[in-house]
Write an enzyme that holds these catalytic residues in place. Structure first.
Site, PDB file in Angstrom:
ATOM      1  N   GLU A 143      14.356  36.907   2.013  1.00  0.00           N
ATOM      2  CA  GLU A 143      13.935  35.629   1.418  1.00  0.00           C
ATOM      3  C   GLU A 143      15.115  34.648   1.397  1.00  0.00           C
ATOM      4  OE1 GLU A 143      12.050  34.041  -2.836  1.00  0.00           O
ATOM      5  OE2 GLU A 143      13.026  36.006  -2.718  1.00  0.00           O
ATOM      6  N   HIS A 144      16.232  35.074   0.834  1.00  0.00           N
ATOM      7  CA  HIS A 144      17.450  34.254   0.774  1.00  0.00           C
ATOM      8  C   HIS A 144      18.548  34.953   1.574  1.00  0.00           C
ATOM      9  CE1 HIS A 144      15.396  33.719  -3.213  1.00  0.00           C
ATOM     10  NE2 HIS A 144      15.546  32.453  -2.903  1.00  0.00           N
TER      11      HIS A 144
END
Length: 436
Positions: free
Chosen positions: A334-335
């Site tokens: 996600e990040h």
């Protein structure tokens, strides 16, 4: 945190990602049901069925059952929303306004690029905003005004006619003032005090109070996610979001304090959050782990952080950046944080990530709140095929076909040939009529 060495062990460990219940096999699903005390999929299907049959009555009953909130009406009045904007601390109001300005500017820039591309396709394609969108914002014990901004503003910039927001009330039956203030700043049209699978079902099928929407966006727990999965097809959804995750790529030049602070911030989300670091430096791995272990005990949410670090935290030490990047693309996080020397040079080698943060000052927290892109990002490896929430989630394309007299003979002849090859004589006749 667990520290492992070598590419192969790291690859094996990272492939064991928790899918949060919506991609599990039967054995895993049974284990999850035992842990939760209920089969989540069966529970969600029952809730959806109740909402379809009983509408507002069922929504209110489930709000009392799950949120312990005895309320008589679901909609929050415009006056209450406006009032909340004046009730929160001035510093928070200004911070939310700044965040809104950043998010609006980013998505306005994206809109201009999309509309410019549409001009090039003039006469071939139309862009139309969705008419009504439902936004789910987690609530109850906690509140997330940032999620209001990150979902509502892209929809607003895309030109959505009506934006509906649902969020669980607290036990007092009220939605926290910061959440309502964010709705006011973002220009949300209607707010309803309900959450969980019941809110998703109400948005999908409509009730007397809650209008049926065209698309549902926003993160939630496993019950919200499974409800979104169940109603997909009746309405569109933005995706199936699982637990939050970060993968930090760090070399020997990385600031250990920065690495540790991002790991702790990620672990703070919830016990299912995954804070991961992949580094080429064994010395950095030890320093970061020591800092994390020391600071975790003094954090306000230390119990959550410790469980997240114990169950899902990982520091992997690999031989070189080639191996590190290969792991990052495999994990499709996600990040993705690039805390490496000359980090910009590696951007072209990253194929799968929800959002990339490069440069020492680009903490993931900046993306959570104020950088500009939406923090609604693909999780659980879905960054391999999906994108962050943006204005394209709130528009649709309509293709346009026009055939000139000059083109009809050449195109029609080919159409007749293909239609007859497929055994569709009426198709062929329709083309022949246009050729007369």
């Amino acid at each position: 945190m667990e520290i492992i060495r070598g590419f192969a062990p790291a690859e094996k460990r990272l492939s064991r990602r928790d899918k949060a219940g919506f991609f599990l096999d039967e054995t895993q699903r049974a284990e999850l049901a035992k842990r939760l005390g209920v089969d989540p999929e069966k529970a969600v299907n029952g809730i959806i069925d109740d909402i379809r049959k009983q509408g507002d009555k069922a929504v209110l009953e489930y709000t009392l059952k799950f949120d312990r909130a005895a309320i008589s009406k679901l909609e929050v009045s415009p006056a209450e929303i406006k009032q909340a904007a004046g009730e929160i601390p001035a510093e928070l109001f200004e911070a939310l306004k700044l965040a809104a300005t950043q998010v609006r500017a980013y998505h306005h820039f994206q809109k201009e690029a999309v509309w410019k591309a549409a001009e090039i396709m003039q006469g071939k394609q139309l862009i139309r905003p969705l008419e009504r969108v439902g936004l789910y914002v987690p609530g109850g014990k906690a509140f997330y005004p940032s999620t209001v901004l990150m979902t509502a503003i892209p929809a607003k910039e895309a030109g959505v006619d009506e934006i509906i927001l649902v969020t669980p009330p607290g036990a007092d039956g009220k939605i926290p003032a910061p959440t309502l203030a964010a709705a006011y700043i973002a220009g949300v049209d209607k707010v309803f005090a309900c959450g969980g699978a019941q809110a998703v079902a109400a948005l999908a099928f409509g009730t007397k109070s809650i209008p049926k929407v065209d698309k549902i966006c926003g993160p939630g727990n496993i019950f919200v996610t499974l409800a979104k999965k169940a109603v997909f097809g009746v309405v569109d959804i933005d995706g199936l979001q699982g637990p939050s995750e970060v993968l930090i790529l760090a070399d020997q030049y990385a600031n250990a304090e920065y690495c540790a602070s991002d790991i702790l911030a990620q672990a703070e989300h919830d016990v299912l959050a995954s804070p991961i670091m992949v580094t080429t430096s064994a010395e950095l791995a030890k320093r970061v782990n020591d800092i994390v272990e020391t600071k975790a005990g003094s954090c306000a949410r230390k119990d959550i952080i410790r469980q997240s670090l114990r169950d899902n935290g990982l520091i992997a030490v690999v031989d070189n950046m080639d191996e590190a990047i290969k792991l990052a693309n495999m994990y499709a996080t996600e990040h993705l944080c690039l805390l490496v020397k000359d980090s910009e040079q590696y951007l072209s080698r990253i194929n799968h990530a929800g959002c990339i943060f490069y440069g020492e000052k680009a903490s993931v927290v900046m993306g959570d709140y104020v950088a500009g892109p939406s923090h609604a990002l693909p999780t659980s490896g879905t960054a391999r095929f999906s994108s962050p929430l943006n204005i394209l989630d709130f528009v649709k394309y309509i293709d346009i076909v026009n055939v000139s007299k000059e083109e009809v003979t050449k195109l029609g002849k080919a159409a007749v040939t293909i239609a007859r090859a497929e055994g569709l004589e009426c198709h062929a006749e329709a083309a022949l009529k246009r050729m007369e």
